[in-house]
Design a protein around this motif. Structure first.
Motif, PDB file in Angstrom:
ATOM      1  N   HIS A 176       0.815  -1.222   0.000  1.00 22.27           N
ATOM      2  CA  HIS A 176       0.000   0.000   0.000  1.00 22.27           C
ATOM      3  C   HIS A 176       0.847   1.269   0.000  1.00 22.27           C
ATOM      4  O   HIS A 176       0.395   2.310   0.449  1.00 22.27           O
ATOM      5  CB  HIS A 176      -0.925  -0.010   1.222  1.00 22.27           C
ATOM      6  N   GLU A 177       2.081   1.187  -0.484  1.00 26.19           N
ATOM      7  CA  GLU A 177       2.871   2.412  -0.569  1.00 26.19           C
ATOM      8  C   GLU A 177       3.722   2.383  -1.837  1.00 26.19           C
ATOM      9  O   GLU A 177       4.931   2.204  -1.801  1.00 26.19           O
ATOM     10  CB  GLU A 177       3.697   2.650   0.692  1.00 26.19           C
ATOM     11  N   GLY A 178       3.038   2.566  -2.975  1.00 27.79           N
ATOM     12  CA  GLY A 178       3.702   2.486  -4.272  1.00 27.79           C
ATOM     13  C   GLY A 178       3.783   3.831  -4.961  1.00 27.79           C
ATOM     14  O   GLY A 178       3.001   4.750  -4.684  1.00 27.79           O
ATOM     15  N   ALA A 179       4.739   3.950  -5.890  1.00 26.75           N
ATOM     16  CA  ALA A 179       4.897   5.173  -6.675  1.00 26.75           C
ATOM     17  C   ALA A 179       5.239   4.801  -8.111  1.00 26.75           C
ATOM     18  O   ALA A 179       6.051   3.900  -8.358  1.00 26.75           O
ATOM     19  CB  ALA A 179       5.997   6.052  -6.081  1.00 26.75           C
ATOM     20  N   GLY A 180       4.613   5.490  -9.059  1.00 20.53           N
ATOM     21  CA  GLY A 180       4.858   5.204 -10.463  1.00 20.53           C
ATOM     22  C   GLY A 180       4.193   6.224 -11.362  1.00 20.53           C
ATOM     23  O   GLY A 180       4.077   7.402 -11.009  1.00 20.53           O
ATOM     24  N   ILE A 181       3.717   5.765 -12.546  1.00 17.99           N
ATOM     25  CA  ILE A 181       3.091   6.675 -13.498  1.00 17.99           C
ATOM     26  C   ILE A 181       1.775   6.099 -13.993  1.00 17.99           C
ATOM     27  O   ILE A 181       1.578   4.884 -14.022  1.00 17.99           O
ATOM     28  CB  ILE A 181       4.007   6.969 -14.708  1.00 17.99           C
ATOM     29  N   VAL A 182       0.886   6.986 -14.390  1.00 20.74           N
ATOM     30  CA  VAL A 182      -0.404   6.595 -14.951  1.00 20.74           C
ATOM     31  C   VAL A 182      -0.193   6.122 -16.387  1.00 20.74           C
ATOM     32  O   VAL A 182       0.428   6.823 -17.200  1.00 20.74           O
ATOM     33  CB  VAL A 182      -1.391   7.777 -14.917  1.00 20.74           C
ATOM     34  N   VAL A 183      -0.706   4.921 -16.693  1.00 19.60           N
ATOM     35  CA  VAL A 183      -0.537   4.367 -18.044  1.00 19.60           C
ATOM     36  C   VAL A 183      -1.859   4.110 -18.748  1.00 19.60           C
ATOM     37  O   VAL A 183      -1.867   3.791 -19.943  1.00 19.60           O
ATOM     38  CB  VAL A 183       0.303   3.074 -18.016  1.00 19.60           C
TER      39      VAL A 183
ATOM     40  N   LEU B 262      -6.348   5.357 -18.557  1.00 26.26           N
ATOM     41  CA  LEU B 262      -7.389   6.145 -17.911  1.00 26.26           C
ATOM     42  C   LEU B 262      -8.756   5.556 -18.219  1.00 26.26           C
ATOM     43  O   LEU B 262      -9.030   5.163 -19.370  1.00 26.26           O
ATOM     44  CB  LEU B 262      -7.372   7.593 -18.418  1.00 26.26           C
ATOM     45  N   GLY B 263      -9.633   5.504 -17.204  1.00 27.19           N
ATOM     46  CA  GLY B 263     -11.008   5.122 -17.447  1.00 27.19           C
ATOM     47  C   GLY B 263     -11.725   6.162 -18.284  1.00 27.19           C
ATOM     48  O   GLY B 263     -11.301   7.327 -18.384  1.00 27.19           O
ATOM     49  N   SER B 264     -12.842   5.780 -18.878  1.00 27.19           N
ATOM     50  CA  SER B 264     -13.542   6.633 -19.840  1.00 27.19           C
ATOM     51  C   SER B 264     -14.066   7.931 -19.237  1.00 27.19           C
ATOM     52  O   SER B 264     -14.264   8.913 -19.957  1.00 27.19           O
ATOM     53  CB  SER B 264     -14.689   5.854 -20.482  1.00 27.19           C
ATOM     54  N   ASN B 265     -14.300   7.963 -17.916  1.00 25.69           N
ATOM     55  CA  ASN B 265     -14.822   9.173 -17.284  1.00 25.69           C
ATOM     56  C   ASN B 265     -13.740  10.070 -16.681  1.00 25.69           C
ATOM     57  O   ASN B 265     -14.050  11.133 -16.146  1.00 25.69           O
ATOM     58  CB  ASN B 265     -15.803   8.803 -16.162  1.00 25.69           C
ATOM     59  N   VAL B 266     -12.485   9.633 -16.737  1.00 24.62           N
ATOM     60  CA  VAL B 266     -11.414  10.345 -16.027  1.00 24.62           C
ATOM     61  C   VAL B 266     -10.931  11.540 -16.845  1.00 24.62           C
ATOM     62  O   VAL B 266     -10.506  11.389 -18.003  1.00 24.62           O
ATOM     63  CB  VAL B 266     -10.233   9.401 -15.729  1.00 24.62           C
ATOM     64  N   THR B 267     -11.004  12.719 -16.228  1.00 23.71           N
ATOM     65  CA  THR B 267     -10.553  13.942 -16.887  1.00 23.71           C
ATOM     66  C   THR B 267      -9.470  14.678 -16.101  1.00 23.71           C
ATOM     67  O   THR B 267      -8.877  15.624 -16.617  1.00 23.71           O
ATOM     68  CB  THR B 267     -11.744  14.902 -17.098  1.00 23.71           C
ATOM     69  N   ASN B 268      -9.235  14.268 -14.861  1.00 23.55           N
ATOM     70  CA  ASN B 268      -8.289  15.012 -14.013  1.00 23.55           C
ATOM     71  C   ASN B 268      -6.892  14.404 -13.984  1.00 23.55           C
ATOM     72  O   ASN B 268      -6.023  14.851 -13.252  1.00 23.55           O
ATOM     73  CB  ASN B 268      -8.820  15.124 -12.582  1.00 23.55           C
ATOM     74  N   TRP B 269      -6.644  13.367 -14.774  1.00 21.06           N
ATOM     75  CA  TRP B 269      -5.327  12.761 -14.917  1.00 21.06           C
ATOM     76  C   TRP B 269      -5.021  12.587 -16.388  1.00 21.06           C
ATOM     77  O   TRP B 269      -5.940  12.499 -17.218  1.00 21.06           O
ATOM     78  CB  TRP B 269      -5.265  11.386 -14.236  1.00 21.06           C
ATOM     79  N   LYS B 270      -3.733  12.491 -16.716  1.00 21.40           N
ATOM     80  CA  LYS B 270      -3.341  12.192 -18.087  1.00 21.40           C
ATOM     81  C   LYS B 270      -2.244  11.131 -18.075  1.00 21.40           C
ATOM     82  O   LYS B 270      -1.566  10.925 -17.066  1.00 21.40           O
ATOM     83  CB  LYS B 270      -2.871  13.443 -18.824  1.00 21.40           C
ATOM     84  N   ILE B 271      -2.092  10.446 -19.180  1.00 19.29           N
ATOM     85  CA  ILE B 271      -1.056   9.431 -19.312  1.00 19.29           C
ATOM     86  C   ILE B 271       0.316  10.064 -19.022  1.00 19.29           C
ATOM     87  O   ILE B 271       0.637  11.137 -19.529  1.00 19.29           O
ATOM     88  CB  ILE B 271      -1.052   8.825 -20.729  1.00 19.29           C
ATOM     89  N   GLY B 272       1.100   9.387 -18.190  1.00 17.80           N
ATOM     90  CA  GLY B 272       2.436   9.888 -17.853  1.00 17.80           C
ATOM     91  C   GLY B 272       2.513  10.662 -16.563  1.00 17.80           C
ATOM     92  O   GLY B 272       3.614  10.932 -16.070  1.00 17.80           O
ATOM     93  N   ASP B 273       1.366  11.037 -15.979  1.00 18.83           N
ATOM     94  CA  ASP B 273       1.384  11.719 -14.678  1.00 18.83           C
ATOM     95  C   ASP B 273       1.957  10.798 -13.615  1.00 18.83           C
ATOM     96  O   ASP B 273       1.696   9.588 -13.612  1.00 18.83           O
ATOM     97  CB  ASP B 273      -0.031  12.129 -14.259  1.00 18.83           C
ATOM     98  N   ARG B 274       2.710  11.375 -12.687  1.00 24.10           N
ATOM     99  CA  ARG B 274       3.236  10.600 -11.569  1.00 24.10           C
ATOM    100  C   ARG B 274       2.149  10.427 -10.515  1.00 24.10           C
ATOM    101  O   ARG B 274       1.401  11.372 -10.203  1.00 24.10           O
ATOM    102  CB  ARG B 274       4.461  11.292 -10.960  1.00 24.10           C
ATOM    103  N   ALA B 275       2.060   9.228  -9.965  1.00 20.04           N
ATOM    104  CA  ALA B 275       0.951   8.914  -9.058  1.00 20.04           C
ATOM    105  C   ALA B 275       1.388   7.932  -7.999  1.00 20.04           C
ATOM    106  O   ALA B 275       2.286   7.114  -8.208  1.00 20.04           O
ATOM    107  CB  ALA B 275      -0.225   8.345  -9.861  1.00 20.04           C
ATOM    108  N   GLY B 276       0.717   8.005  -6.842  1.00 18.36           N
ATOM    109  CA  GLY B 276       1.054   7.135  -5.722  1.00 18.36           C
ATOM    110  C   GLY B 276      -0.136   6.344  -5.220  1.00 18.36           C
ATOM    111  O   GLY B 276      -1.287   6.756  -5.344  1.00 18.36           O
ATOM    112  N   ILE B 277       0.182   5.190  -4.632  1.00 19.03           N
ATOM    113  CA  ILE B 277      -0.800   4.300  -4.002  1.00 19.03           C
ATOM    114  C   ILE B 277      -0.585   4.378  -2.502  1.00 19.03           C
ATOM    115  O   ILE B 277       0.523   4.208  -2.004  1.00 19.03           O
ATOM    116  CB  ILE B 277      -0.589   2.846  -4.470  1.00 19.03           C
ATOM    117  N   LYS B 278      -1.643   4.614  -1.735  1.00 19.65           N
ATOM    118  CA  LYS B 278      -1.548   4.670  -0.286  1.00 19.65           C
ATOM    119  C   LYS B 278      -2.553   3.704   0.338  1.00 19.65           C
ATOM    120  O   LYS B 278      -3.353   3.114  -0.387  1.00 19.65           O
ATOM    121  CB  LYS B 278      -1.759   6.100   0.191  1.00 19.65           C
TER     122      LYS B 278
END
Length: 363
Positions: A79-86, A88-104
């Protein structure tokens, strides 16, 4: 209809650390698992790193009063990961491919109750845990609800960001909730561990006077290097609480942040406090092995408070990451390649870790 957005070709399978024979005799193995597809409101994250937390060990041991991972069909904790978004779901507008993102640790929340509105969404009844109820960060490709995915700022690499998703956020939240002020004495039983060593740095950065309590020369050196004013080695000192009180002006600590999980750490914490002191419960002992408290006369006579805190909110995690970006908090970690994840888990289970263990998915 909007379609799922995907980065160039994604693999059909990925590597993951999966638990086998959960319970006291569990083992961890690295296997191929399917890469999940994001739902309409999800992002798919390709992790570069994950920290190894003792809560993962609890989940694999099944020694907490919660349903086992298997009851949710989950095999991979974390539950403590870090990486990039590869993807997006069809409704997602607040993220883009390549954004850095974390799992908590908290997977999501309802955002429609007073706990969520007050910034305490990790206590929401509808806040499930990743790595328990959903596949966790031991799996390289993981899903996360777009609205509850953590952004990682510039200046914080993935080896630092991963452990902050849980450990850094947790201790930041506890220090904040304690109400301690600059100049106050903050004592950390378990100061050389994954949560404790980040607490040493944060408390110091917030102007507190820090005392570390732990065992062994390696942890003494780590704690003093990170900013402890004093260190008490429980393997050498018979009266640990008395030693701590003496260091803290002979009156005791304003706050004791119990990041250790032992019966002894929780039993001695109230004895370390001064009048009006606070015992902050953070470490999770196996069920029935420890008790946070003391004789009521002590609590009455010294006006003591016992408080428990979970992992921090989205805002708490953001603030912890900001401390890291400014250079005030840096997890001290040992890196293992993915193929050695079982060795890392066993090392943490045996209690032989100063700082944090981090898995490099790309090594």
């Amino acid at each position: 209809m909007a379609q799922t957005s995907v980065s160039s070709s994604l693999p059909k399978t990925c590597k993951a650390g999966v638990v086998i024979n959960e319970g006291p005799d569990f083992k961890l193995a690295v296997e191929d698992v399917p890469v999940p597809e994001p739902g309409p409101n999800d992002v798919l994250i390709k992790l570069n790193t994950t920290g190894i937390c003792y809560s993962d060990i609890h989940y694999m041991l099944c020694d907490l009063p919660i349903p086992p991972m298997s009851s949710f069909g989950v095999r991979s904790p974390g539950h403590e990961g870090a990486g990039i978004v590869v993807a997006l779901g069809s409704n997602v507008t607040n993220w883009k491919i390549g954004d850095r993102a974390g799992i908590k640790p908290a997977y999501d929340a309802c955002f429609d109750c007073e706990l969520c509105w007050a910034g305490k969404e990790t206590y929401c009844d509808q806040s499930p845990q990743i790595g328990l109820q959903f596949p966790g960060s031991y799996q390289q490709y993981v899903l996360s609800p777009a609205r509850y995915t953590q952004r990682i700022p510039e200046g914080v690499d993935d080896f630092i960001a991963g452990p902050i998703m849980c450990s850094g956020s947790t201790i930041y939240c506890s220090i904040k909730e304690s109400g301690l002020r600059p100049g106050d004495w903050a004592v950390l039983p378990g100061a050389g561990g994954g949560v404790g060593h980040m607490g040493v740095q944060l408390a110091r950065a917030m102007g507190m006077r820090v005392v570390g309590v732990d065992g062994g020369e390696e942890k003494r050196e780590l704690c003093m290097r990170l900013g402890c004013e004093a260190f008490v080695d429980f393997t050498e000192v018979e009266d640990v609480a008395g030693e701590v009180v003496g260091i803290c002006d002979g009156k005791g600590a304003h706050g004791v942040f119990v990041t250790a999980m032992s019966k002894e750490a929780y039993a001695s914490a109230p004895l370390m406090c001064r009048v009006g002191g606070k015992v902050m419960c953070i470490g999770l002992p196996p069920t029935g092995t420890a008790f946070a408290g003391a004789d009521p006369l002590l609590f009455v006579g010294k006006n003591l408070t016992v408080m428990g805190t979970k992992v921090g909110s989205l805002l708490d995690t953001t603030k912890a990451l900001e401390f890291a970006a400014r250079g005030h908090m840096k997890p001290i970690y040992e890196v293992f390649p993915l193929t050695k994840m079982p060795d890392a888990v066993e090392k943490l289970r045996s209690g032989k870790v100063a700082g944090r263990l981090v898995i490099d998915f790309n090594a």
